[in-house]
Design a protein around this motif. Structure first.
Motif, PDB file in Angstrom:
ATOM      1  N   ALA A   1      47.342  45.031  39.130  1.00 46.23           N
ATOM      2  CA  ALA A   1      45.896  44.815  39.197  1.00 46.23           C
ATOM      3  C   ALA A   1      45.565  43.346  38.987  1.00 46.23           C
ATOM      4  N   LEU A   2      46.303  42.741  38.054  1.00 48.67           N
ATOM      5  CA  LEU A   2      46.082  41.328  37.777  1.00 48.67           C
ATOM      6  C   LEU A   2      46.406  40.486  39.018  1.00 48.67           C
TER       7      LEU A   2
ATOM      8  N   ARG B   1      43.814  38.140  41.195  1.00 47.15           N
ATOM      9  CA  ARG B   1      44.147  36.725  41.378  1.00 47.15           C
ATOM     10  C   ARG B   1      44.180  36.378  42.859  1.00 47.15           C
ATOM     11  N   ASP B   2      44.654  37.317  43.660  1.00 48.17           N
ATOM     12  CA  ASP B   2      44.608  37.110  45.112  1.00 48.17           C
ATOM     13  C   ASP B   2      43.166  36.907  45.558  1.00 48.17           C
TER      14      ASP B   2
ATOM     15  N   HIS C   1      35.264  45.008  37.434  1.00 44.27           N
ATOM     16  CA  HIS C   1      34.825  46.279  36.865  1.00 44.27           C
ATOM     17  C   HIS C   1      35.999  47.259  36.797  1.00 44.27           C
ATOM     18  N   GLU C   2      36.753  47.287  37.879  1.00 47.87           N
ATOM     19  CA  GLU C   2      37.876  48.225  37.946  1.00 47.87           C
ATOM     20  C   GLU C   2      38.891  47.953  36.830  1.00 47.87           C
ATOM     21  N   LEU C   3      39.041  46.696  36.481  1.00 49.16           N
ATOM     22  CA  LEU C   3      40.022  46.346  35.448  1.00 49.16           C
ATOM     23  C   LEU C   3      39.733  47.070  34.136  1.00 49.16           C
ATOM     24  N   SER C   4      38.487  47.400  33.918  1.00 49.10           N
ATOM     25  CA  SER C   4      38.156  48.102  32.679  1.00 49.10           C
ATOM     26  C   SER C   4      38.835  49.463  32.626  1.00 49.10           C
TER      27      SER C   4
END
Lengths: 250, 250
Positions: free
Chosen positions: B110-111, B115-116, B150-153
């Motif tokens: 996800a990171l 970053r992409d 948001h998705e990272l949450s």
DNA sequence: CGATGGTTTTTTGTATACAGAACCATATCG
DNA sequence: CGATATGGTTCTGTATACAAAAAACCATCG
């Protein structure tokens, strides 16, 4: 018109259907994940398909049900994590409204109103020393306090968002009911919460936005801890509305 | 069925009506405060009254229209203050999701994805050195970055709430379009925003929740300042979607 | 006995018909 | 001349009819 089992004729069918359906979901009569057939809802609510459909759209927007790809809706299943997250969201939003209220300043009248509300809660907490008889009154008053707090922000946008943040069951610190056996803990929780209520109002009165924000976030953390306790040890605390929603997760 | 002026037959009438109506409101074809007659919307969208009605309910829940006591709906009128508040709300929510992401930790995949996304934005900003030709692409990509954040949450509840927080027009830092003459300022703004984007991703990667939160709040403050500038000096910046919504306020 | 295909039944999406309420305009009366 | 009553028109709220799609069921075949 098929049958006159109308509990209240003065309300529109749309509203009746909405309230009925929401209650069916929150009470657990409709299991999480269960498909909601329009026809059966017509039978249960007494309204026609059109109002039922409108209610379904509203409930979807509220987040209580979700659309099925092939059509129709199913009852959304919430996990414990969802509830915790909802509490955090609410904390963030209430922190924001408190901060905004402090920064913008509030009228003396509004301040007096919310202090009255606090005083009423004090009375109720005192009354609960021996029994939890008035607990439902407390829940109502607590909700009123939070609504009043939202109002202090003076921002329709923030008020709206703050209200939606609490849409999920249990998002309120008092969204659970306590068994008689838990009286001492219950009162302690209520007293601490009330202390935070008082602090945030004073912070707002003193125009300390940062502090008001922090207090409401802490208030949410308290709610979270209490809910966690309640879930770990449901002999002392028993969950009320929407217990069915969370049932699947355990 | 009356006329086949269907622009796209593959989409359901309900969705078509919703998109049409939302566009009519956001584009300003329907003036703020104006009453929305179902019949006229039937004419404009080509759908029947039922889908139109469903769309209206959705739009009310979205907050773009409001019910009239005597029945029906009218287009909601937003003030500049409303827009500013929406930006603050969004800041609070994005601060929360960033904090949550940092605290819970995110997968390397996800990171890498987000970053992409940042890298793509970098390319676009470089491309905008001489002209603002690709600005709409930037807006799209920026929205994608925020969605990814948001998705990272990892929390459906937070994601949902964060998305709703941005429902109001202008709530996004890039919710306005810049005139060619404003190229230098525009790029500066974009570069600063991109810097904040990068910082929040790193904060999340380093599990610094408090810092991630602070950055997103600052990000919102930047957006607010920029909007304020744009409103004070609309020769350099020109508002795009929903300009009609705000028109009434000036 | 299990799988598959067709048929029936249910369910949703959509359109429309009907009733009551609100709104508007006109005409009448003070 | 103004206010009010009144009639018609338009609108919303609600119910229902119809068609297409999905689901369920059953029978037949391997």
């Amino acid at each position: 018109m098929t049958r006159d089992n109308d509990p209240d004729r003065s309300v529109s069918q749309t509203v009746r259907a909405l309230l009925s359906l929401r209650d069916l979901i929150l009470s657990g009569a409709l299991a999480p994940g269960e498909r909601i057939s329009e026809l059966s809802m017509v039978e249960r609510t007494g309204a026609s398909r059109t109002p039922v459909r409108m209610a379904l759209v509203r409930l979807e927007e509220e987040g209580l049900i979700e659309p099925i790809p092939s059509g129709g809706f199913s009852v959304k299943a919430f996990t414990e994590a969802d509830i915790f997250d909802a509490i955090e969201v609410r904390g963030a939003m209430e922190g924001l409204v408190a901060r905004a209220a402090a920064q913008r300043g509030v009228s003396d009248a509004a301040l007096a109103d919310i202090r009255d509300c606090l005083a009423e809660i004090d009375v109720l907490i005192d009354a609960m020393e021996s029994s939890l008889e008035h607990f439902s009154d407390y829940v109502r008053l607590n909700a009123r306090f939070h609504a009043a707090l939202h109002e202090l922000s003076g921002s329709p946008v923030m008020i709206r968002q703050a209200e939606r943040a609490g849409a999920l069951p249990f998002a309120s610190p008092s969204g659970f009911v306590m068994a008689q056996s838990a009286l001492p803990q219950a009162r302690t929780i209520l007293i601490v919460a009330q202390d935070q209520h008082r602090c945030v109002v004073e912070a707002i009165a003193n125009r300390e936005g940062e502090r008001a924000d922090a207090i409401m976030r802490e208030h949410a953390r308290l709610a979270r801890r209490n809910l966690q306790l309640a879930l770990e040890n449901q002999t002392t605390l028993d969950l009320v509305a929407g217990s069915a929603l969370i049932r699947r997760a355990r």
